[in-house]
Motif scaffolding. Structure first.
Motif, PDB file in Angstrom:
ATOM      1  N   GLY A  52       0.816  -1.211   0.000  1.00 28.54           N
ATOM      2  CA  GLY A  52       0.000   0.000   0.000  1.00 28.54           C
ATOM      3  C   GLY A  52       0.844   1.253   0.000  1.00 28.54           C
ATOM      4  O   GLY A  52       0.510   2.250  -0.654  1.00 28.54           O
TER       5      GLY A  52
ATOM      6  N   LYS B  86      -2.797   3.063  -1.416  1.00 28.59           N
ATOM      7  CA  LYS B  86      -3.622   2.334  -0.458  1.00 28.59           C
ATOM      8  C   LYS B  86      -5.072   2.197  -0.916  1.00 28.59           C
ATOM      9  O   LYS B  86      -5.679   1.125  -0.817  1.00 28.59           O
ATOM     10  CB  LYS B  86      -3.560   3.035   0.904  1.00 28.59           C
ATOM     11  CG  LYS B  86      -2.157   3.097   1.503  1.00 28.59           C
ATOM     12  CD  LYS B  86      -2.160   3.862   2.815  1.00 28.59           C
ATOM     13  CE  LYS B  86      -0.756   3.955   3.402  1.00 28.59           C
ATOM     14  NZ  LYS B  86       0.142   4.822   2.609  1.00 28.59           N
TER      15      LYS B  86
ATOM     16  N   LEU C  68      -5.437  -0.822   5.892  1.00 28.09           N
ATOM     17  CA  LEU C  68      -5.037   0.146   4.874  1.00 28.09           C
ATOM     18  C   LEU C  68      -5.926   1.385   4.901  1.00 28.09           C
ATOM     19  O   LEU C  68      -5.461   2.492   4.607  1.00 28.09           O
ATOM     20  CB  LEU C  68      -5.080  -0.500   3.486  1.00 28.09           C
ATOM     21  CG  LEU C  68      -3.920  -1.441   3.143  1.00 28.09           C
ATOM     22  CD1 LEU C  68      -4.141  -2.064   1.771  1.00 28.09           C
ATOM     23  CD2 LEU C  68      -2.592  -0.701   3.180  1.00 28.09           C
TER      24      LEU C  68
ATOM     25  N   GLY D 280       1.814   2.814   6.385  1.00 29.12           N
ATOM     26  CA  GLY D 280       1.086   1.632   5.929  1.00 29.12           C
ATOM     27  C   GLY D 280       1.630   0.369   6.569  1.00 29.12           C
ATOM     28  O   GLY D 280       0.877  -0.505   7.022  1.00 29.12           O
TER      29      GLY D 280
END
Length: 404
Positions: A72, A77, A121, A341
């Motif tokens: 991501g 993401k 995410l 992330g």
């Protein structure tokens, strides 16, 4: 970073879609709780074997975070969330079609692996796009979908299992994933606030280095250990409340699922008043009060007889859990901003691995002792966890003030 006023509406729209996607992920996670007695009878297995459909989902969810977090950070993401929501259709559809316990294990494992790319995410994306001082309230609004998923998952699982058969609960989830996934993916294409901005400071780092950046941060280790323990203590015993109400109080699976909806109602109450609670209690107070409410909820369930006590108890559990967990989530988004992330994915990984271990340990406990003793055990342990975490937050905040 702050949002420009002309982007606020688009960003809010994007958050709403993430919240809807979180609903599907949370519902899929909890959908098997009330159907455990039916799976025991249908496949002629023990309760411990049936409970693997819950723990396998959590294991896959946890381990797959090592992929989604760094991915991501690199490719974007929001679009990855849309793709994984669509792919989650496969696991639910397979679980509905298979006619063996091993097949159900396999597709629940797959369902956890794909759903792993949704909520963590989403949290990381919100962390990227919202200033820290506004983040906890925004995350709480996002959590509304997750809370409704907890409510809906347990109710849907019980209702479909009672009325049509457990397979139809999975068919319903497949339909949810497909329709929601289309909407989220379209947002990733059409909504400018969702478009990926490469993080140049982490683009050259590999997964191991990104993970190392998180694990070498002392405060990150505190948050990760705490959320792992929370997963063990809260969601291990929680998975067995519907079964407990079924065999101890004679409630149907639908009724057991409806009673457990009060857990989600408690959580939704927190999200509705989150900004007020954050302002009144702060992160330290939320940890203390959340741990206390969790302890009280489990204590009532352990010492008061009658199915009705599960309603106020579950409400307290939901309110307390989301108070302390939302505080952990907010800290997780700021543990290591350069690889947010990866940090949030590690947070989710340990949370779901904790859930899986909690289900396994709870099933093992219940093979020898009664549910009341399990509820009493966590009634003591969780307030202690909340107090320790609140104290450590206080020390961390003081250290930050000295640095600044």
């Amino acid at each position: 970073m702050s949002l420009n006023k002309n982007k606020t509406a688009l960003h809010s729209q994007a958050v709403v879609w993430l919240s809807i996607a979180a609903f599907s992920s949370a519902a899929a996670n909890r959908i098997c709780d009330p159907m455990l007695p039916s799976l025991v009878n249908h496949f002629h297995v023990t309760a411990k074997e049936a409970s693997l459909v819950i723990s396998l989902f959590s294991v896959a969810y946890g381990f797959c975070q090592i992929i989604y977090g760094p991915l991501g950070d690199r490719v974007g993401k929001y679009r990855l969330i849309g793709i994984m929501t669509l792919l989650s259709t496969i696991g639910s559809l397979g679980a509905a079609i298979t006619d063996t316990m091993n097949g159900l294990y396999l597709f629940r494992l797959l369902a956890g692996a794909t759903a792993a790319g949704i909520i963590p995410l989403s949290m990381a994306w919100i962390g990227d796009t919202i200033a820290y001082e506004d983040r906890q309230a925004t995350l709480a609004r996002f959590l509304a979908g997750q809370v409704l998923g907890v409510i809906g998952g347990q109710f849907i699982g019980g209702l479909f299992t009672d009325q049509l058969g457990y397979q139809y609960a999975f068919y319903f989830m497949a339909l949810c994933y497909l329709s929601i996934g289309i909407g989220v993916y379209w947002q990733s294409v059409s909504n400018a606030t969702t478009h990926h901005t490469p993080q140049h400071h982490s683009a050259h780092l590999g997964i191991i280095k990104q993970t190392g950046m998180v694990l070498t941060t002392p405060w990150a280790r505190v948050v990760l250990f705490t959320v792992f323990t929370e997963g063990v203590l809260v969601f291990g015993p929680l998975a067995f409340i519907p079964s407990y109400l079924h065999h101890e109080a004679g409630l149907s699976l639908t009724q057991g699922g409806m009673v457990m909806m009060s857990f989600g109602v408690g959580g939704f109450s927190y999200t509705f008043f989150a900004r007020y609670f954050v302002g009144l209690l702060g992160e330290v107070g939320l940890s203390y009060v959340g741990g206390g409410l969790l302890g009280l909820g489990w204590l009532l369930l352990a010492i008061v007889s009658g199915w009705w006590i599960a309603i106020p108890s579950s409400y307290l559990l939901g309110m307390g859990y989301y108070m302390i967990h939302n505080t952990m989530q907010t800290n997780a988004t700021q543990m290591t901003p350069k690889v947010r992330g990866t940090a949030v994915s590690l947070f989710a990984s340990l949370f779901f691995l904790g859930q899986s271990l909690g289900v396994i340990l709870s099933a093992q406990w219940l093979a020898h002792w009664h549910e009341n003793s399990l509820f009493l055990l966590v009634a003591v342990a969780i307030p202690l966890l909340g107090f320790v975490f609140g104290y450590l937050i206080q020390q961390h905040q003081r250290a930050l003030k000295k640095i600044s």
